[in-house]
Motif scaffolding. Structure first.
Motif, PDB file in Angstrom:
ATOM      1  N   UNK A   1      -4.403   9.250   8.024  1.00 48.75           N
ATOM      2  CA  UNK A   1      -3.567   8.594   8.820  1.00 48.75           C
ATOM      3  C   UNK A   1      -2.943   7.327   8.311  1.00 48.75           C
ATOM      4  N   UNK A   2      -3.847   6.838   7.191  1.00 43.72           N
ATOM      5  CA  UNK A   2      -3.320   5.712   6.729  1.00 43.72           C
ATOM      6  C   UNK A   2      -3.732   5.649   5.083  1.00 43.72           C
ATOM      7  N   UNK A   3      -2.703   5.547   4.336  1.00 38.79           N
ATOM      8  CA  UNK A   3      -2.904   5.269   2.819  1.00 38.79           C
ATOM      9  C   UNK A   3      -2.678   3.775   2.543  1.00 38.79           C
TER      10      UNK A   3
ATOM     11  N   UNK B   1       1.641   3.733   5.517  1.00 37.00           N
ATOM     12  CA  UNK B   1       1.393   3.464   4.018  1.00 37.00           C
ATOM     13  C   UNK B   1       1.252   1.952   3.861  1.00 37.00           C
ATOM     14  N   UNK B   2       0.492   1.551   3.104  1.00 40.43           N
ATOM     15  CA  UNK B   2       0.263   0.051   3.021  1.00 40.43           C
ATOM     16  C   UNK B   2       0.028  -0.236   1.483  1.00 40.43           C
ATOM     17  N   UNK B   3       0.669  -1.518   0.911  1.00 38.43           N
ATOM     18  CA  UNK B   3      -0.016  -2.138  -0.125  1.00 38.43           C
ATOM     19  C   UNK B   3      -0.768  -3.299   0.049  1.00 38.43           C
ATOM     20  N   UNK B   4      -2.023  -3.613  -0.618  1.00 40.14           N
ATOM     21  CA  UNK B   4      -2.921  -4.684  -0.319  1.00 40.14           C
ATOM     22  C   UNK B   4      -2.836  -5.620  -1.711  1.00 40.14           C
TER      23      UNK B   4
ATOM     24  N   UNK C   1      -8.036  -4.829   8.313  1.00 37.05           N
ATOM     25  CA  UNK C   1      -6.984  -4.325   7.382  1.00 37.05           C
ATOM     26  C   UNK C   1      -6.119  -3.206   8.125  1.00 37.05           C
ATOM     27  N   UNK C   2      -5.024  -3.054   7.635  1.00 35.43           N
ATOM     28  CA  UNK C   2      -4.310  -1.624   7.991  1.00 35.43           C
ATOM     29  C   UNK C   2      -3.735  -1.648   9.250  1.00 35.43           C
ATOM     30  N   UNK C   3      -3.199  -0.485   9.714  1.00 33.43           N
ATOM     31  CA  UNK C   3      -2.421  -0.192  11.141  1.00 33.43           C
ATOM     32  C   UNK C   3      -3.574  -0.525  12.160  1.00 33.43           C
TER      33      UNK C   3
END
Ligand code: 2KA
Ligand code: SF4
Ligand code: MG
Length: 224
Positions: free
Chosen positions: A145-147, A180-183, A30-32
């Motif tokens: 770092x990441x939301x 920033x991410x939405x999942x 997941x994510x970056x």
């Protein structure tokens, strides 16, 4: 003459114990950092209880620090992802982080953000939960770092998309993040991908912060 090493006896009795659900090698799904080869150290217990949680965080075994280090050391990987459950609330977790750092590992954490993450973490990924929106409104934020926020279609039934979006923006202000991410939410094997990308589009159209898509690619790829 036989001697007793008192120091090593007392050290051994003071060795921290960790609630270990599982330790495994995989790719960050997941994510970056998606794709990064990683050892996942999953700690037991959580300070939340999301109804759609996909992890058996209550099924754990206590393991001393030395056994955790040996289990991780068996893999040829330098990136560790501390996850759970909620790793930040585990007693003496800062000693686990310090031991890994002393051995040169790069330390990532996956946390719900309600408690401060332990010092020494190199990459902080925070996932605030909309189903506990009031608790997050009271919470103290910090730089990350990441939301990464799950588009919780269940909790949205008793609120609205607009409420979800303003809450997500409030979280972006509370947890200033490089990414920033939405999942999508996965429920019984289905993911609300359309709702997720529509929400990303609407947030980005408002132009306050930039959001991107994060998928649980490990589930799609059939890896752990
Ligand atoms: N491959 C893989 N990536 C992940 N990223 C976060 C995970 C988690 O359960 O916290 C996870 C997980 O369980 N597997
Ligand atoms: S915060 Fe994460 S680990 Fe804890 S109950 Fe919610 S989804 Fe599960
Ligand atoms: Mg998982």
């Amino acid at each position: 003459m036989k001697t007793i090493n008192i120091k090593s006896l007392s050290d051994a009795s003071d060795e921290p114990q960790f609630r270990i659900v599982e330790i495994f090698k995989s790719l960050q799904g997941e994510g970056y950092n998606t794709g990064m080869p990683s050892v996942f150290v999953r700690l037991g217990r959580c300070n939340l209880s999301c109804e759609w949680c996909d992890t058996n965080y209550e099924e754990f075994e206590y393991k001393p620090l030395s056994r955790v280090l040996a289990a991780v050391g068996a893999f040829d990987v330098r990136n560790i992802i501390l996850t759970g459950g909620e790793p930040s609330v585990h007693p003496r977790v800062e000693e686990l982080v310090a031991a890994f750092k002393a051995r040169g590992y790069f330390m990532c954490i996956e946390s719900n953000g309600l408690a401060r993450v332990p010092v020494g973490i190199d990459f902080i990924a925070i996932s605030p939960k909309y189903c506990y929106k009031e608790r997050y409104e009271q919470a103290v934020g910090f730089d990350v770092d990441e939301l990464r926020i799950v588009v919780d279609s269940v909790a949205m039934l008793s609120h609205s998309i607009d409420d979800f979006m303003s809450w997500a923006e409030a979280m972006a202000s509370k947890f200033p993040a490089k990414h920033r991410f939405l999942s999508p939410l996965e429920l019984e094997g289905q993911m609300n991908i359309l709702q997720t990308i529509e929400t990303i589009g609407k947030l980005n159209a408002k132009g306050k912060q930039r959001w991107a898509l994060s998928l649980q690619t490990h589930k799609l790829a059939g890896i752990e």
